[in-house]
Design an enzyme around this catalytic site. Structure first.
Site, PDB file in Angstrom:
ATOM      1  N   GLY A 128     -26.164  71.427   6.806  1.00  0.00           N
ATOM      2  CA  GLY A 128     -27.550  71.844   6.685  1.00  0.00           C
ATOM      3  C   GLY A 128     -27.684  73.342   6.913  1.00  0.00           C
ATOM      4  O   GLY A 128     -26.740  74.112   6.717  1.00  0.00           O
ATOM      5  N   SER A 129     -28.832  73.753   7.371  1.00  0.00           N
ATOM      6  CA  SER A 129     -29.163  75.179   7.429  1.00  0.00           C
ATOM      7  C   SER A 129     -28.349  75.969   8.452  1.00  0.00           C
ATOM      8  O   SER A 129     -28.379  77.201   8.440  1.00  0.00           O
ATOM      9  CB  SER A 129     -30.652  75.353   7.714  1.00  0.00           C
ATOM     10  N   THR A 130     -27.606  75.288   9.319  1.00  0.00           N
ATOM     11  CA  THR A 130     -26.751  76.028  10.245  1.00  0.00           C
ATOM     12  C   THR A 130     -25.650  76.789   9.512  1.00  0.00           C
ATOM     13  O   THR A 130     -25.014  77.674  10.085  1.00  0.00           O
ATOM     14  CB  THR A 130     -26.114  75.085  11.288  1.00  0.00           C
ATOM     15  N   PHE A 131     -25.438  76.467   8.234  1.00  0.00           N
ATOM     16  CA  PHE A 131     -24.437  77.160   7.423  1.00  0.00           C
ATOM     17  C   PHE A 131     -24.970  78.488   6.867  1.00  0.00           C
ATOM     18  O   PHE A 131     -24.193  79.350   6.451  1.00  0.00           O
ATOM     19  CB  PHE A 131     -24.031  76.244   6.264  1.00  0.00           C
ATOM     20  N   LYS A 132     -26.270  78.666   6.862  1.00  0.00           N
ATOM     21  CA  LYS A 132     -26.883  79.827   6.216  1.00  0.00           C
ATOM     22  C   LYS A 132     -26.439  81.179   6.784  1.00  0.00           C
ATOM     23  O   LYS A 132     -26.271  82.136   6.012  1.00  0.00           O
ATOM     24  CB  LYS A 132     -28.407  79.709   6.244  1.00  0.00           C
TER      25      LYS A 132
END
Length: 252
Positions: free
Chosen positions: A64-68
């Site tokens: 999810g957005s923790t990869f951004k």
């Protein structure tokens, strides 16, 4: 809130020392020390929430957005964007018949990298990851290259067994495994930590440590010292290693 499965990891970003490594639901490990009964083991083994599964180190999930932040780092390091480069978020991107949405209806407005990270603006990451109109993004190869530098796609080397290695998808993998070509939508999904990307909670914690300590890879460890049979104590030393190719300016 109804969540029955979770993991929590607390690490020292400078040394890699793991202060907490929790997989939920938990179980009483003393049962194995005192002699677990067949009924007790079956109850744990048949539990649909898998309490015996060490999801903190072996669970593989879309990040999810923790990869951004790692996509943002790659774009900054490659000079694709700078701290002032902005895009207009109006609620998502339309590509032919496909729509790739922002989480916020109507979008987030004009967005630079700081706002993109603070508000988790999907449109910004779609564009810097996969490009849009005349803007050329990182592309899947560069995204996965930078992700691998932060440790995604390989075990961290923690000093306990059972660690999974996660998964970084590629065009070749999709063609060989699924019999399909790689589409820009796949790149968009990767850029926001979705699609076929898989990471372990420990990998994510370790990658965040690289950001927090300014670019050094530390090996997560639970053991800091051991009491030997003769009563003496052995202390283990750990060091951090600068990650090759990371740009300190982009990290800051």
């Amino acid at each position: 809130n109804g969540v029955s499965r979770a993991s929590v990891i607390v690490m020292d970003p400078l040394t890699g020392g793991v202060r907490a490594l929790i997989s939920l639901p938990a179980y009483n490990s003393n049962l194995f020390a005192i002699g677990i009964t067949e009924e007790q083991y079956e109850a744990l083994a048949q539990d649909p929430n898998q309490p015996l599964f060490p999801r903190a180190i072996a669970g593989e999930f879309p990040s999810g957005s923790t990869f951004k932040p790692f996509v943002a780092y790659g774009a900054l390091a490659e000079g694709i964007v700078n701290e002032h480069t902005s895009f207009l978020s109006t609620g998502g991107l339309q590509i032919s018949d496909w729509f790739f949405p922002d989480w916020k209806a109507g979008g987030h407005g004009v967005t630079d990298v700081r706002k993109a990270l603070a508000e988790s603006v999907n449109t910004y990451f779609y564009i810097i990851g996969g490009g849009y109109d005349t803007f050329t993004g990182l592309g899947v190869e560069k995204m996965t290259d930078y992700a691998s530098r932060f440790g995604f796609g390989s075990p961290t080397g923690i000093d306990i067994a059972g660690e999974a290695d996660g998964f970084l998808p590629s065009k070749q993998w999709k063609e060989e495994t699924k019999g399909e070509r790689w589409y820009v939508g796949d790149t968009y999904h990767l850029a926001i930590g979705q699609g076929d990307l898989l990471v372990t909670p420990l990998q994510m914690a370790s990658a965040v440590c690289v950001l927090a300590n300014g670019g050094n890879r530390v090996t997560p460890h639970l053991m800091e010292s051991a009491l030997l049979g003769d009563g003496s104590q052995e202390t283990f030393s750990f060091s951090s290693t600068p990650v090759e190719g990371l740009d300190a300016d982009a990290l800051s």
